[in-house]
Design a protein around this motif. Structure first.
Motif, PDB file in Angstrom:
ATOM      1  N   ASP A  90      97.920  25.333  18.615  1.00 34.93           N
ATOM      2  CA  ASP A  90      97.088  24.125  18.744  1.00 34.93           C
ATOM      3  C   ASP A  90      97.880  22.989  19.394  1.00 34.93           C
ATOM      4  O   ASP A  90      97.357  22.242  20.227  1.00 34.93           O
ATOM      5  N   ALA A  91      99.165  22.852  18.996  1.00 32.76           N
ATOM      6  CA  ALA A  91     100.000  21.762  19.544  1.00 32.76           C
ATOM      7  C   ALA A  91     100.219  21.957  21.042  1.00 32.76           C
ATOM      8  O   ALA A  91     100.088  21.010  21.833  1.00 32.76           O
ATOM      9  N   ALA A  92     100.544  23.173  21.422  1.00 29.94           N
ATOM     10  CA  ALA A  92     100.809  23.440  22.838  1.00 29.94           C
ATOM     11  C   ALA A  92      99.558  23.195  23.681  1.00 29.94           C
ATOM     12  O   ALA A  92      99.628  22.610  24.772  1.00 29.94           O
ATOM     13  N   HIS A  93      98.405  23.605  23.160  1.00 31.90           N
ATOM     14  CA  HIS A  93      97.151  23.390  23.880  1.00 31.90           C
ATOM     15  C   HIS A  93      96.841  21.901  24.009  1.00 31.90           C
ATOM     16  O   HIS A  93      96.439  21.415  25.084  1.00 31.90           O
ATOM     17  N   LEU A  94      97.058  21.172  22.924  1.00 37.47           N
ATOM     18  CA  LEU A  94      96.797  19.722  22.926  1.00 37.47           C
ATOM     19  C   LEU A  94      97.610  19.014  24.002  1.00 37.47           C
ATOM     20  O   LEU A  94      97.139  18.066  24.636  1.00 37.47           O
ATOM     21  N   LYS A  95      98.839  19.487  24.216  1.00 39.18           N
ATOM     22  CA  LYS A  95      99.724  18.822  25.181  1.00 39.18           C
ATOM     23  C   LYS A  95      99.372  19.154  26.628  1.00 39.18           C
ATOM     24  O   LYS A  95      99.859  18.497  27.542  1.00 39.18           O
ATOM     25  N   GLN A  96      98.527  20.157  26.834  1.00 40.02           N
ATOM     26  CA  GLN A  96      98.190  20.579  28.195  1.00 40.02           C
ATOM     27  C   GLN A  96      96.757  20.306  28.598  1.00 40.02           C
ATOM     28  O   GLN A  96      96.467  20.123  29.775  1.00 40.02           O
ATOM     29  N   HIS A  97      95.856  20.359  27.626  1.00 40.90           N
ATOM     30  CA  HIS A  97      94.438  20.373  27.984  1.00 40.90           C
ATOM     31  C   HIS A  97      93.692  19.227  27.279  1.00 40.90           C
ATOM     32  O   HIS A  97      94.133  18.104  27.323  1.00 40.90           O
ATOM     33  N   VAL A  98      92.601  19.534  26.646  1.00 41.18           N
ATOM     34  CA  VAL A  98      91.825  18.519  25.925  1.00 41.18           C
ATOM     35  C   VAL A  98      91.196  19.184  24.710  1.00 41.18           C
ATOM     36  O   VAL A  98      90.789  20.351  24.758  1.00 41.18           O
ATOM     37  N   GLN A  99      91.174  18.433  23.618  1.00 42.33           N
ATOM     38  CA  GLN A  99      90.594  18.948  22.369  1.00 42.33           C
ATOM     39  C   GLN A  99      89.573  17.961  21.813  1.00 42.33           C
ATOM     40  O   GLN A  99      89.685  16.747  22.006  1.00 42.33           O
ATOM     41  N   VAL A 100      88.606  18.520  21.091  1.00 36.43           N
ATOM     42  CA  VAL A 100      87.614  17.710  20.383  1.00 36.43           C
ATOM     43  C   VAL A 100      87.935  17.806  18.890  1.00 36.43           C
ATOM     44  O   VAL A 100      88.041  18.913  18.351  1.00 36.43           O
ATOM     45  N   TRP A 101      88.148  16.660  18.274  1.00 39.54           N
ATOM     46  CA  TRP A 101      88.594  16.603  16.877  1.00 39.54           C
ATOM     47  C   TRP A 101      87.518  16.022  15.972  1.00 39.54           C
ATOM     48  O   TRP A 101      87.048  14.912  16.191  1.00 39.54           O
ATOM     49  N   ASP A 102      87.192  16.733  14.912  1.00 42.46           N
ATOM     50  CA  ASP A 102      86.314  16.204  13.861  1.00 42.46           C
ATOM     51  C   ASP A 102      87.148  15.356  12.910  1.00 42.46           C
ATOM     52  O   ASP A 102      87.773  15.870  11.986  1.00 42.46           O
ATOM     53  N   VAL A 103      87.200  14.059  13.174  1.00 38.26           N
ATOM     54  CA  VAL A 103      87.912  13.131  12.285  1.00 38.26           C
ATOM     55  C   VAL A 103      86.909  12.207  11.579  1.00 38.26           C
ATOM     56  O   VAL A 103      87.168  11.029  11.361  1.00 38.26           O
ATOM     57  N   SER A 104      85.773  12.800  11.215  1.00 43.37           N
ATOM     58  CA  SER A 104      84.756  12.080  10.436  1.00 43.37           C
ATOM     59  C   SER A 104      85.352  11.446   9.192  1.00 43.37           C
ATOM     60  O   SER A 104      84.872  10.421   8.711  1.00 43.37           O
ATOM     61  N   CYS A 105      86.388  12.079   8.665  1.00 45.55           N
ATOM     62  CA  CYS A 105      87.019  11.611   7.432  1.00 45.55           C
ATOM     63  C   CYS A 105      87.657  10.235   7.579  1.00 45.55           C
ATOM     64  O   CYS A 105      87.985   9.604   6.579  1.00 45.55           O
ATOM     65  N   GLU A 106      87.846   9.781   8.795  1.00 44.43           N
ATOM     66  CA  GLU A 106      88.227   8.380   8.996  1.00 44.43           C
ATOM     67  C   GLU A 106      86.978   7.544   8.689  1.00 44.43           C
ATOM     68  O   GLU A 106      86.294   7.058   9.581  1.00 44.43           O
ATOM     69  N   ARG A 107      86.678   7.433   7.421  1.00 43.39           N
ATOM     70  CA  ARG A 107      85.440   6.741   7.030  1.00 43.39           C
ATOM     71  C   ARG A 107      85.550   5.250   7.335  1.00 43.39           C
ATOM     72  O   ARG A 107      86.634   4.657   7.271  1.00 43.39           O
ATOM     73  N   GLN A 108      84.425   4.643   7.632  1.00 43.53           N
ATOM     74  CA  GLN A 108      84.385   3.224   7.928  1.00 43.53           C
ATOM     75  C   GLN A 108      84.014   2.416   6.693  1.00 43.53           C
ATOM     76  O   GLN A 108      83.148   2.824   5.917  1.00 43.53           O
ATOM     77  N   VAL A 109      84.686   1.292   6.534  1.00 43.28           N
ATOM     78  CA  VAL A 109      84.200   0.260   5.617  1.00 43.28           C
ATOM     79  C   VAL A 109      83.554  -0.793   6.492  1.00 43.28           C
ATOM     80  O   VAL A 109      84.236  -1.413   7.320  1.00 43.28           O
ATOM     81  N   SER A 110      82.265  -0.985   6.325  1.00 45.20           N
ATOM     82  CA  SER A 110      81.555  -2.006   7.097  1.00 45.20           C
ATOM     83  C   SER A 110      81.542  -3.300   6.290  1.00 45.20           C
ATOM     84  O   SER A 110      81.067  -3.323   5.151  1.00 45.20           O
TER      85      SER A 110
END
Lengths: 364, 364
Positions: free
Chosen positions: A45-65
């Motif tokens: 995953d690290a090697a691919h990230l450094k060469q190409h493009v990835q889509v990350w589910d970081v929904s867990c970065e919840r928002q406080v409005s």
């Protein structure tokens, strides 16, 4: 390790169907939500990230409005950073602290309007801190967790992929700035940010129902860019010195110890100000340092003490083998006596005591 | 589901070595800590719990320690329950709410001294709420998460096992009361409490280093009682109507909706009082109900909507097949129009639409 057990309390995300179809192999839990940790292997995953493009589910970065006439007053109490200098399209890294300067979270604040902010959280219910203050002060604000789930697009080809889906306007977004961009009749906050140093964006997807259409659109558009599902990568983030709240820094640490003193510049009487100003004046007794540990140690999943001359002089809370740099890269909290670059110490790893050298800086 | 990925942020517990040696098969994450969910199988574990005795690693019930001259003042703001009626050896179930009566957590409060309380948390950083209030009010209190990890001893043989390790004094501990009892030169709070209806205790183990000696002592003493490692059991707890914060109830619910109105009796001006008193007067629009769903549905790991005449009239957030009662037992939040015992509805489960009947009460 055992399997993780699903429940409503450990929430799936708007992108979980895509994540599972992509063959996720590991999860952690972050803000009561699933966060993928590995797809093929952490190294792949690290090697691919450094060469190409990835889509990350970081929904867990919840928002406080935080919205209402007193939103800025509340932000000025919580933020060690000067909120009056924040531009209208800015994302502000805000290390929030208690009255003694102990870190409570390190969210990214997004200014949606003069009376409306989001705090994009690290792991921890900072919403409850904001709520406790607002209720006690009688502030006129609404504090809620909205239905907003960030989706990361990270890697050197991120600009190209994003331009195909959101248009060339994405190329003009500056670092830690955002634009509101259209997607299928919706408008999302799109920021140039993310938890890697490979470049990229975070799309703040409003509305659970909009999650999978966007996920699918990114994958459809990125076939020839070799787009893959990814996630914050332990190898890349330790090489890059990206700190994890809860692992590398906690309430027992101040932002200054974590190298975040430059963000503590508010002229307002924010919570923890006197403690942080005293430490800025006198200097901290320990600080975050990049540490290179000899050989392969296995992944650090707890705290490894660091020794010199038989005395503990620090600890390591994140460590992993780096195929790129051919060493175990680590993040240490190191005492002042031993924090100079080149200092040789020993770290008690899962695989025994290992020689460890303090670095001048992280690997990128 | 995928495997869980360890890190310092998702902490192991003082009992993890014992849990792993006992062959844990599943985990969840609760208060940034591992919580076992299954050993043999959920069904086997439930049947054993109802006959014998189990030792549960519930370290994830993290404590918020509130200590200082203003501790009781702070507790009176947070607790809808009359703190002045609390006996010196009492454990008090406290549904903490926001200014609108929305639930933030449902800890058990333990009175250690007139100026010292612990809040034994459900999943969520209520510490930050207490801290936000205390800082804003200028209260003279220390608020920390101490090194205290509860260990449950649950099941019909719990009194016998505990008496062998802590002496016959355990037999005299009343429900939701505690004694301080000695173990190998330490003294622990031992309460008659726990997240099952099979009877038992929670030992508040102070000091990580004391964890495994106590774990081992309980297993050594309980061989002939057929002691096993266990954990909160989804079958037993749904049959028993024990609510899970984050699943069955959340900030969008009031304690009254959750059947906890009897705990909202404080004469003090606590946070959320006017909202809760209005709802106590007028009655809520929906409430928690036991629901029996026909056939096996698989485990509910999200929210299942409940319908009648094509309209949604509630939802189910916990459901699992009960071998003892030969039905899928479930916990629903049901609208007033359909909450009477005997009302027949339909629940959209993972296995399709199923007939579901509101029960008069939970199964025990």
């Amino acid at each position: 390790m055992a399997e993780i057990f699903p429940s409503r309390r450990v929430r799936k995300t708007p992108f979980s169907a895509g994540v599972e179809a992509a063959g996720v192999k590991g999860y952690t839990v972050y803000n009561h939500m699933l966060l993928p940790t590995v797809f093929e292997s952490v190294e792949f995953d690290a090697a691919h990230l450094k060469q190409h493009v990835q889509v990350w589910d970081v929904s867990c970065e919840r928002q406080v409005s935080i919205k209402g006439p007193d939103a800025l007053r509340l932000m000025k109490l919580i933020s060690p950073r000067d909120m009056d200098r924040m531009a209208d399209d800015q994302c502000y890294y805000v290390p929030a602290v208690d009255q003694n300067g102990g870190m409570l979270n390190d969210p990214v604040s997004i200014k949606l309007a003069t009376d409306h902010y989001w705090l994009s959280l690290a792991d921890g219910d900072l919403l409850q801190f904001a709520l406790g203050i607002a209720i006690s002060k009688g502030f006129d604000v609404d504090i809620v967790e909205p239905d907003v789930s960030p989706l990361g697009v990270q890697g050197p080809k991120a600009d190209d992929l994003m331009a195909r889906v959101f248009g060339d306007a994405v190329r003009d977004i500056r670092f830690f700035r955002y634009k509101r961009l259209a997607f299928q009749g919706q408008e999302f906050v799109v920021a140039r940010s993310g938890w890697s140093k490979q470049g990229g964006f975070e799309i703040y997807v409003e509305g659970t129902e909009n999650g999978m259409p966007l996920w699918d659109a990114l994958f459809d558009a990125g076939q020839d860019l070799n787009v893959r599902a990814g996630c914050p990568n332990q190898v890349e983030r330790v090489e890059s010195g990206l700190l994890s709240y809860g692992s590398d820094m906690r309430r027992e640490n101040t932002p200054i110890e974590c190298g975040l003193g430059k963000f503590c510049n508010s002229p307002e009487n924010y919570i923890g100000k006197s403690a942080l100003e005293a430490q800025l004046r006198d200097g901290p007794d320990r600080m975050i340092r990049a540490v290179a540990i000899e050989g392969e140690t296995g992944m650090c999943s707890d705290v490894w003490p660091m020794f010199a001359d038989g005395k503990q002089v620090g600890q390591v809370a994140s460590a992993i083998w780096s195929p790129e740099f051919q060493t175990t890269v680590a993040i240490g909290m190191v005492d002042r006596t031993h924090w100079d670059a080149g200092t040789v110490t020993e770290v008690e790893t899962s695989n025994g005591m290992r020689r460890a050298t303090v670095q001048k800086s992280f690997w990128r």
